[in-house]
Design an enzyme around this catalytic site. Sequence first.
Site, PDB file in Angstrom:
ATOM      1  N   VAL A 324       1.275   2.011   5.232  1.00 48.35           N
ATOM      2  CA  VAL A 324       1.766   0.738   5.758  1.00 48.35           C
ATOM      3  C   VAL A 324       0.611  -0.199   6.081  1.00 48.35           C
ATOM      4  CG1 VAL A 324       3.922   1.654   6.683  1.00 48.35           C
ATOM      5  CG2 VAL A 324       1.891   1.686   8.106  1.00 48.35           C
ATOM      6  N   ASP A 325       0.791  -1.458   5.739  1.00 50.64           N
ATOM      7  CA  ASP A 325      -0.138  -2.493   6.156  1.00 50.64           C
ATOM      8  C   ASP A 325       0.122  -2.788   7.632  1.00 50.64           C
ATOM      9  OD1 ASP A 325      -2.013  -4.638   5.898  1.00 50.64           O
ATOM     10  OD2 ASP A 325      -0.325  -6.022   5.798  1.00 50.64           O
ATOM     11  N   LYS A 326      -0.845  -3.403   8.302  1.00 50.47           N
ATOM     12  CA  LYS A 326      -0.669  -3.712   9.729  1.00 50.47           C
ATOM     13  C   LYS A 326      -0.105  -5.110   9.933  1.00 50.47           C
ATOM     14  CE  LYS A 326      -4.087  -5.117  12.311  1.00 50.47           C
ATOM     15  NZ  LYS A 326      -3.565  -6.357  12.964  1.00 50.47           N
ATOM     16  N   VAL A 525       3.865  -0.033   1.862  1.00 48.90           N
ATOM     17  CA  VAL A 525       4.692  -1.070   2.458  1.00 48.90           C
ATOM     18  C   VAL A 525       3.783  -2.171   2.975  1.00 48.90           C
ATOM     19  CG1 VAL A 525       6.402  -1.620   4.225  1.00 48.90           C
ATOM     20  CG2 VAL A 525       6.435   0.615   3.121  1.00 48.90           C
TER      21      VAL A 525
END
Length: 532
Positions: A324-326, A525
């Site tokens: 996941v990206d932040k 994501v």
Amino acid sequence: METKIKQSLWADRKFLWLVFSVAIVAIFEFLSLAGWQLPTRVALPFFATVVLGIGYRTIWHGLRALARLNFRSIQLLMVIAVGGAFYLGEYPEAAVVIVLFTLGERLEAFGIERSKSALQALVERTPKTATVKSLEAEVSVDQIKVGDILVVKPSDMIAMDGEIVSGFSSVDESTITGEPLPKDKHEGDSVFAGTLNMHGYLEVRVKKAAKDSTLSKIIDTTFNATKAKADTQKFIETFSKYYTPAILFIAVLMIAVPTLMFGESFEPWFRESLTLLVIACPCALVISTPISIYSAIGNASARGALIKGGKYIEALGRVKVVAVDKTRTLTYGRPKVTDVVPFGERTREHLLACAAGIEIYSEHPLAVSITEAAKGENIPFHRAENFLAVLGKGAKADCVVCYDRAHLIGKLPFIREEHAVGEEVINRVDALQREGKTSMVISADGQVEGIIAVTDELKPESKVAVAELRGLGVECVMLTGDHHAPAQAIADAVDIREVRAELLPEDKATAIRDLTAKYGPVAMVGDGVNDA
């Protein structure tokens, strides 16, 4: 977003005609099954018009396949089935077959077109020209060579990957790195095509041709991914290559064996073979995959997820890890004031009022977060004058309310350039930084009045999503272009156990390969093109 998707679908004229046609032929099909039929002189031209009007492309491709003796074509089987239905007088059945087949093809095409639209919008926004210093004129990016010096003015989009040779500025790199705050850039720093120069004047030496830029590679990779077909789609295409000839062969045997070997009448067995062809037309099989894929893509898009094709929908079922990206994935991508730390006799309200009065003259995201915090607490701003922004460092201004008029606000190194700072302040800034927060120090007359810290605001549903994925046996790993301290702080808040920070898009691709080798299938994501 869901409303927008529905509007775009219902604005498609061909789709509307197909839905209307499905409704009409469905009514006549049910009436036919109930024993009521139109007279032949009405039914024949009516349903022939429907078939030709809706399925003319399918019929044309089927006839071309027949002319080339391509018996593996699914369109050929559709043409034979439609012709057989007309021969048998089952006009509604012919219309149902062709309309459902065409609807399935349209839904599949629409899903892929919509998946490409978001990326295409970014392509159209990227600069097509840039100012070359030696020519003092705008030139197409395709004609710019490696080594040319580009002039990038404030608010200009940077057109090519390169290195700053003169000037300094803040650059919004969110399209590439996903980092929410503009990044200070000085001589020797690299910049990327598709990023926005916020304030200063820059001269950039081109390091890569337009087709080799980081943004171009991301776009090419994503467009190529849309061409990948789902395994189910590939199976159906392979299946149809054998299914169509097999059905045609069986139909021929149904005529040949009884008539040639047993002397049966030709007419009844010809009708039986046509009935077989109509029944065997794989309409449900052909339409099931595109409709299933379209529904999945539509549902995901309505929830903010862009899926590039059916292949990736099937792959989700095998995922073991979600990377996941932040920024704007786990967080909102906008800074929010979290700490107001006054020193000496100053109060929280005084510190916010004074800082907001200065920062109201700035458009920097950190400045906006301070003014929004003061507004949210109904704190009236102090009036300031003689505002001066110091690019990449902070700002100076005179507060007309405070006894000590001359104020500074900005990063700790900027304050230390002007006067000495006590250990208490330095230690507090370090502590906030370890928590993943960005600190701004406010001082007046050589004395620090306080610290205001901000951080990217966490979405409340992020922790729940991570927990639910873990409950399904899927682990989450954070991959972000942001710095390690704020990344780790967000990871701790949502219980993500593995963090990889300060990554460019190509670094994320390498990380995905590493995770795939370690865990198996991995999903990524993210919120935009830098994660695509």
